[in-house]
Design a protein around this motif. Sequence first.
Motif, PDB file in Angstrom:
ATOM      1  N   ASP A 178       0.814  -1.214   0.000  1.00 38.08           N
ATOM      2  CA  ASP A 178       0.000   0.000   0.000  1.00 38.08           C
ATOM      3  C   ASP A 178       0.849   1.267   0.000  1.00 38.08           C
ATOM      4  OD1 ASP A 178      -2.425  -1.385   0.045  1.00 38.08           O
ATOM      5  OD2 ASP A 178      -2.373  -1.569   2.239  1.00 38.08           O
ATOM      6  N   ASP A 179       2.146   1.120   0.209  1.00 33.91           N
ATOM      7  CA  ASP A 179       3.018   2.293   0.253  1.00 33.91           C
ATOM      8  C   ASP A 179       3.317   2.827  -1.134  1.00 33.91           C
ATOM      9  OD1 ASP A 179       3.701   3.052   2.981  1.00 33.91           O
ATOM     10  OD2 ASP A 179       4.539   1.031   3.157  1.00 33.91           O
ATOM     11  N   VAL A 180       3.375   4.144  -1.220  1.00 33.33           N
ATOM     12  CA  VAL A 180       3.742   4.849  -2.452  1.00 33.33           C
ATOM     13  C   VAL A 180       5.002   5.644  -2.138  1.00 33.33           C
ATOM     14  CG1 VAL A 180       3.051   6.554  -4.172  1.00 33.33           C
ATOM     15  CG2 VAL A 180       1.346   4.987  -3.208  1.00 33.33           C
ATOM     16  N   LEU A 181       6.115   5.226  -2.724  1.00 30.69           N
ATOM     17  CA  LEU A 181       7.409   5.846  -2.442  1.00 30.69           C
ATOM     18  C   LEU A 181       7.674   7.000  -3.397  1.00 30.69           C
ATOM     19  CD1 LEU A 181      10.215   5.944  -1.093  1.00 30.69           C
ATOM     20  CD2 LEU A 181      10.947   4.200  -2.743  1.00 30.69           C
ATOM     21  N   VAL A 182       8.144   8.111  -2.845  1.00 32.73           N
ATOM     22  CA  VAL A 182       8.529   9.278  -3.631  1.00 32.73           C
ATOM     23  C   VAL A 182      10.031   9.484  -3.470  1.00 32.73           C
ATOM     24  CG1 VAL A 182       8.232  11.776  -3.915  1.00 32.73           C
ATOM     25  CG2 VAL A 182       6.273  10.337  -3.273  1.00 32.73           C
ATOM     26  N   HIS A 183      10.735   9.656  -4.576  1.00 34.87           N
ATOM     27  CA  HIS A 183      12.151  10.030  -4.466  1.00 34.87           C
ATOM     28  C   HIS A 183      12.651  10.582  -5.793  1.00 34.87           C
ATOM     29  CE1 HIS A 183      14.452   6.833  -6.601  1.00 34.87           C
ATOM     30  NE2 HIS A 183      13.599   5.946  -6.116  1.00 34.87           N
ATOM     31  N   THR A 227       3.337   8.053   0.443  1.00 30.87           N
ATOM     32  CA  THR A 227       3.403   7.698   1.864  1.00 30.87           C
ATOM     33  C   THR A 227       4.811   7.704   2.420  1.00 30.87           C
ATOM     34  OG1 THR A 227       3.617   5.307   1.458  1.00 30.87           O
ATOM     35  CG2 THR A 227       1.374   6.216   1.584  1.00 30.87           C
ATOM     36  N   MET A 228       5.823   7.586   1.551  1.00 35.16           N
ATOM     37  CA  MET A 228       7.212   7.506   1.993  1.00 35.16           C
ATOM     38  C   MET A 228       8.067   8.417   1.122  1.00 35.16           C
ATOM     39  SD  MET A 228       7.370   3.323   2.260  1.00 35.16           S
ATOM     40  CE  MET A 228       9.091   3.221   2.738  1.00 35.16           C
ATOM     41  N   LEU A 229       9.093   9.011   1.734  1.00 34.31           N
ATOM     42  CA  LEU A 229      10.059   9.830   0.999  1.00 34.31           C
ATOM     43  C   LEU A 229      11.455   9.341   1.311  1.00 34.31           C
ATOM     44  CD1 LEU A 229      10.721  12.395  -0.726  1.00 34.31           C
ATOM     45  CD2 LEU A 229      10.882  13.641   1.446  1.00 34.31           C
ATOM     46  N   PHE A 230      12.233   9.035   0.262  1.00 30.70           N
ATOM     47  CA  PHE A 230      13.646   8.697   0.416  1.00 30.70           C
ATOM     48  C   PHE A 230      14.464   9.871  -0.108  1.00 30.70           C
ATOM     49  CE2 PHE A 230      13.342   3.747   0.012  1.00 30.70           C
ATOM     50  CZ  PHE A 230      12.611   3.705   1.190  1.00 30.70           C
ATOM     51  N   GLY A 231      15.490  10.258   0.624  1.00 35.04           N
ATOM     52  CA  GLY A 231      16.334  11.354   0.164  1.00 35.04           C
ATOM     53  C   GLY A 231      17.702  11.283   0.796  1.00 35.04           C
ATOM     54  N   VAL A 232      18.583  12.162   0.325  1.00 35.77           N
ATOM     55  CA  VAL A 232      19.921  12.318   0.895  1.00 35.77           C
ATOM     56  C   VAL A 232      19.945  13.648   1.648  1.00 35.77           C
ATOM     57  CG1 VAL A 232      21.032  10.890  -0.854  1.00 35.77           C
ATOM     58  CG2 VAL A 232      20.778  13.348  -1.247  1.00 35.77           C
ATOM     59  N   PRO A 233      20.948  13.867   2.501  1.00 34.61           N
ATOM     60  CA  PRO A 233      20.958  15.080   3.322  1.00 34.61           C
ATOM     61  C   PRO A 233      20.819  16.388   2.560  1.00 34.61           C
ATOM     62  CG  PRO A 233      22.503  13.519   4.203  1.00 34.61           C
ATOM     63  CD  PRO A 233      22.006  12.927   2.912  1.00 34.61           C
ATOM     64  N   GLY A 257       2.614  20.571   5.175  1.00 30.16           N
ATOM     65  CA  GLY A 257       1.477  19.670   5.252  1.00 30.16           C
ATOM     66  C   GLY A 257       1.749  18.326   4.598  1.00 30.16           C
ATOM     67  N   ALA A 258       2.434  18.352   3.449  1.00 34.03           N
ATOM     68  CA  ALA A 258       2.741  17.108   2.737  1.00 34.03           C
ATOM     69  C   ALA A 258       3.699  16.238   3.540  1.00 34.03           C
ATOM     70  CB  ALA A 258       3.328  17.425   1.367  1.00 34.03           C
ATOM     71  N   LEU A 259       4.733  16.832   4.117  1.00 34.36           N
ATOM     72  CA  LEU A 259       5.690  16.068   4.920  1.00 34.36           C
ATOM     73  C   LEU A 259       5.034  15.536   6.186  1.00 34.36           C
ATOM     74  CD1 LEU A 259       8.814  18.389   4.568  1.00 34.36           C
ATOM     75  CD2 LEU A 259       8.524  16.140   3.530  1.00 34.36           C
ATOM     76  N   ALA A 260       4.183  16.336   6.792  1.00 33.74           N
ATOM     77  CA  ALA A 260       3.499  15.908   8.009  1.00 33.74           C
ATOM     78  C   ALA A 260       2.580  14.719   7.741  1.00 33.74           C
ATOM     79  CB  ALA A 260       2.689  17.068   8.594  1.00 33.74           C
ATOM     80  N   GLY A 261       2.037  14.627   6.534  1.00 35.24           N
ATOM     81  CA  GLY A 261       1.126  13.545   6.195  1.00 35.24           C
ATOM     82  C   GLY A 261       1.793  12.268   5.743  1.00 35.24           C
ATOM     83  N   ALA A 262       3.110  12.309   5.520  1.00 33.86           N
ATOM     84  CA  ALA A 262       3.831  11.112   5.072  1.00 33.86           C
ATOM     85  C   ALA A 262       3.960  10.104   6.212  1.00 33.86           C
ATOM     86  CB  ALA A 262       5.211  11.487   4.551  1.00 33.86           C
ATOM     87  N   ARG A 263       3.953   8.837   5.867  1.00 35.95           N
ATOM     88  CA  ARG A 263       4.127   7.807   6.891  1.00 35.95           C
ATOM     89  C   ARG A 263       5.571   7.701   7.337  1.00 35.95           C
ATOM     90  NH1 ARG A 263       5.276   2.530   7.697  1.00 35.95           N
ATOM     91  NH2 ARG A 263       5.882   2.072   5.549  1.00 35.95           N
ATOM     92  N   LEU A 264       6.509   7.937   6.397  1.00 32.14           N
ATOM     93  CA  LEU A 264       7.917   7.727   6.697  1.00 32.14           C
ATOM     94  C   LEU A 264       8.775   8.677   5.870  1.00 32.14           C
ATOM     95  CD1 LEU A 264       8.913   5.560   8.712  1.00 32.14           C
ATOM     96  CD2 LEU A 264       9.565   4.157   6.755  1.00 32.14           C
ATOM     97  N   LEU A 265       9.690   9.374   6.529  1.00 28.91           N
ATOM     98  CA  LEU A 265      10.696  10.211   5.875  1.00 28.91           C
ATOM     99  C   LEU A 265      12.048   9.591   6.192  1.00 28.91           C
ATOM    100  CD1 LEU A 265       9.402  13.740   7.027  1.00 28.91           C
ATOM    101  CD2 LEU A 265       8.786  12.492   4.932  1.00 28.91           C
TER     102      LEU A 265
END
Length: 491
Positions: A178-183, A227-233, A257-265
């Motif tokens: 169910d997760d949708v990853l953004v990167h 739902t998830m964001l992957f990133g580098v520093p 608002g978008a970051l607050a609503g994510a399940r995982l950063l």
Amino acid sequence: MTPLLPALQSPTGPAASREAVRFGDLSLTYGELAAASTALAARMADAGRVAVWAAPTPETVIAVVAALRAGVPAVPLNPRTGERELAHILADSEPTAVLAGPDDALPPALEKLRRVTVDARAPEHTEGDAPAEEAPESPALIVYTSGTTGPPKGAVLPRRAIAASLDALEDAWGWTGDDVLVHALPLFHVHGLILGVLGPLRRGGSLRHLGKFSTEGVARELGSGGTMLFGVPTMYHRLAEVLDAPAGGAERDALAGALAGARLLVSGSAALPVHDHERIAAATGRRVIERYGMTETLMNTGIRADGVPRPGTVGPPLAGVELRLVEEDGTVLEGTEAIGEIQVRGPNLFTGYLNRPDATAAAHTADGWFRTGDVGTVDGDGYVRIVGRKATDLIKSGGYKIGAGEIENVLLGHPGVREAAVTGEEDPDLGERVVAWVVASDPDSPPLAEELADHVAAQLAPHKRPRTVHFLDALPRNDLGKIMKRSLHVR
């Protein structure tokens, strides 16, 4: 035998129409990706090894998935690699073909290879059966290291290591279909390709790749189902700058608002400064969590989704991973105050370096532990804190072992500092002296060097104060945003 990418074996019904990957306005469902990769896999069954021109496009996803399904080791190529390094990688890995998109302009070094064009807008399809699954120990990818201590080495990653790492992250992060990853990470490296592409596909979830990182893109995709964001520093630093902007406004509110609503950063590939951790948490109520891995080991540790976030740490070892600290003489260290080289062992490890049995042997201890070259500590709860690289981030000054990372974090907490790096330089009295490299918040009015040294001494200890401060316009970074400390030297 369990498939590496089970959702692509024979998707039917609702599973076939589920979005697998999206790049801009072009998306592929599981059914479309399965059909396209099956057709391409049939064309490369006897290829030996293939190179993949790993641009941030859906063609790269099709190419890598097809190679995995065909059982053909793939060598992801960084499109920004220089001629000399590219020639070394090609001579070392000896691919028989290069897979690239129709619009990719390939350098002359690749002209001798058979070009296989992959077109996500008009993909091939086949009605044939999915290829048989390869053995767990068979090589899946050959990913070249950054080459900071010599020519890049090809780390041979077996299917077993990829599956073990991704399944350990499923356990740690509650990662589901169910997760949708953004990167927006590059697709030639472990972070963007294995975690960022194969991770969602192994779970049966979705990937939305931004192509090029932007704070607007992050806000848009996380605000519309991500739902998830992957990133580098560097990416999280840019997010923190927008969140911290005094003017505020609609852009800041939408991002918060978008970051607050994510399940995982999730941040990785280098340490995220504590200052940026705190700025993001203050604006969103959401903590960024970190994990620790490298090309040869994939993922070693990670903050759990249900765990306690601790800025400056990368969490405990993941399921199946053993970790220990070792002194220079090989003594295994115990205790929460110990600082030593991190060594790991487990199913997440690579097979070895291609064509380099000498380097493979040197990288392992006699009892099978991999020498990471990273230096760290472990607290009473098993959380690992990375001090830095043994060669560049452990400073021995006046009889003390000093980690560059903690000094960098304190410097970044000074309002006059935008970026900071710390290194050690030879000193006839101290052995090594602490040197700071600083990008000022206001280049026209940088803080005094003595002010920064006193700032560090007051928060840490006098022996950790920088003895020299150099001001730069920018710090040298690689494609993943890591600071290239070997490029920092007095001119």
